[in-house]
Design an enzyme around this catalytic site. Structure first.
Site, PDB file in Angstrom:
ATOM      1  CE  LYS A  27      -5.141  -3.153  10.648  1.00 14.72           C
ATOM      2  NZ  LYS A  27      -4.624  -1.717   9.645  1.00 14.72           N
ATOM      3  CE  LYS A  85      -0.111  -5.151  10.373  1.00  9.58           C
ATOM      4  NZ  LYS A  85      -1.555  -4.731   9.188  1.00  9.58           N
TER       5      LYS A  85
END
Length: 234
Positions: A27, A85
């Protein structure tokens, strides 16, 4: 409970992998709670981990932009992520959530049906003008996703437990299982939260700050990863 750890670069990914993470999650905290990193970072992390763990990648905190989101999801899948995600940020209705997740799932599964789609709601959904995570399991199941997650949308040090109590989180995990989905809990979790997390029983817990010494802007420390792995296995 599987342990998902979120590095921001190849060096941190190696630390998370060596420390015993079950899933290595790429991320970019500079771009938000589920901020997306660059495709080459996903590829670099994939190469560094070298099959020891599956790779997860966030594609961003999305409002209602199913086209943009599905293209981002496809990019993450092509770059090598095993889990893709998305965060449902400022999603106004269940219909918007359904279309967003459906289009993401189609983009990913058309490319590789073995890859998993993770739909994340936010425990602080009222602060960010989005839908309740408790609505998410049935929507995600209908859309063909694989995992539902709850995280915090605003990273100001407040934990998921400040917005959803143990009973609400148990309801979330229960609804996910009823819908045939895996579930995950994240959001400024701390070592002292582990006993209540054990009672709630999520399939996956997601952390970054906990293994950075409490500040998610610091680097991941292998000794804290190892400590967390040991406590989760105790």
């Amino acid at each position: 409970m599987k342990l998902l750890i979120s590095p921001i670069n190849k060096e941190e990914a190696i630390i998370a992998s060596r420390g015993g993470a079950d899933i290595v999650d790429v991320k970019n905290p500079k771009e938000g709670s589920l901020g997306a990193n660059f495709p080459w970072v996903i590829r670099d992390v994939k190469g560094a981990v070298n099959g020891r763990q599956p790779i997860s990648a966030t594609i961003g905190d999305f409002n209602y932009k199913p086209g943009t989101a599905s293209l981002a999801a496809f990019g993450a899948a092509v770059a090598g992520a095993d889990y893709i995600k998305v965060g449902l940020y400022d999603i106004q209705t269940e219909d918007q959530a359904l279309e967003l997740i459906t289009k993401i799932t189609q983009a990913v599964k058309d490319y590789d049906s073995t890859k998993k789609v993770v739909a994340s709601g936010y425990s602080d959904y009222k602060r960010i003008n989005s839908i309740s995570p408790l609505l998410l399991p049935s929507i995600a199941a209908k859309a063909g996703a694989d995992v539902v997650m709850v995280d915090t949308g605003i990273k100001d040090g407040k934990s998921t437990f400040e917005f959803m109590d143990e009973e609400e989180l148990k309801k979330f995990t229960g609804l996910a299982h009823e819908c045939g989905l895996e579930n995950a809990i994240a959001g400024s979790l701390k070592f002292e939260d582990l006993p209540v997390l054990e009672r709630i029983g999520p399939d996956i817990i997601g952390v970054r700050g906990m293994v950075c010494g409490g500040d998610r802007t610091n680097s991941i420390r292998q000794e804290l990863v190892e400590k967390l792995v040991a406590e989760c296995q105790a």
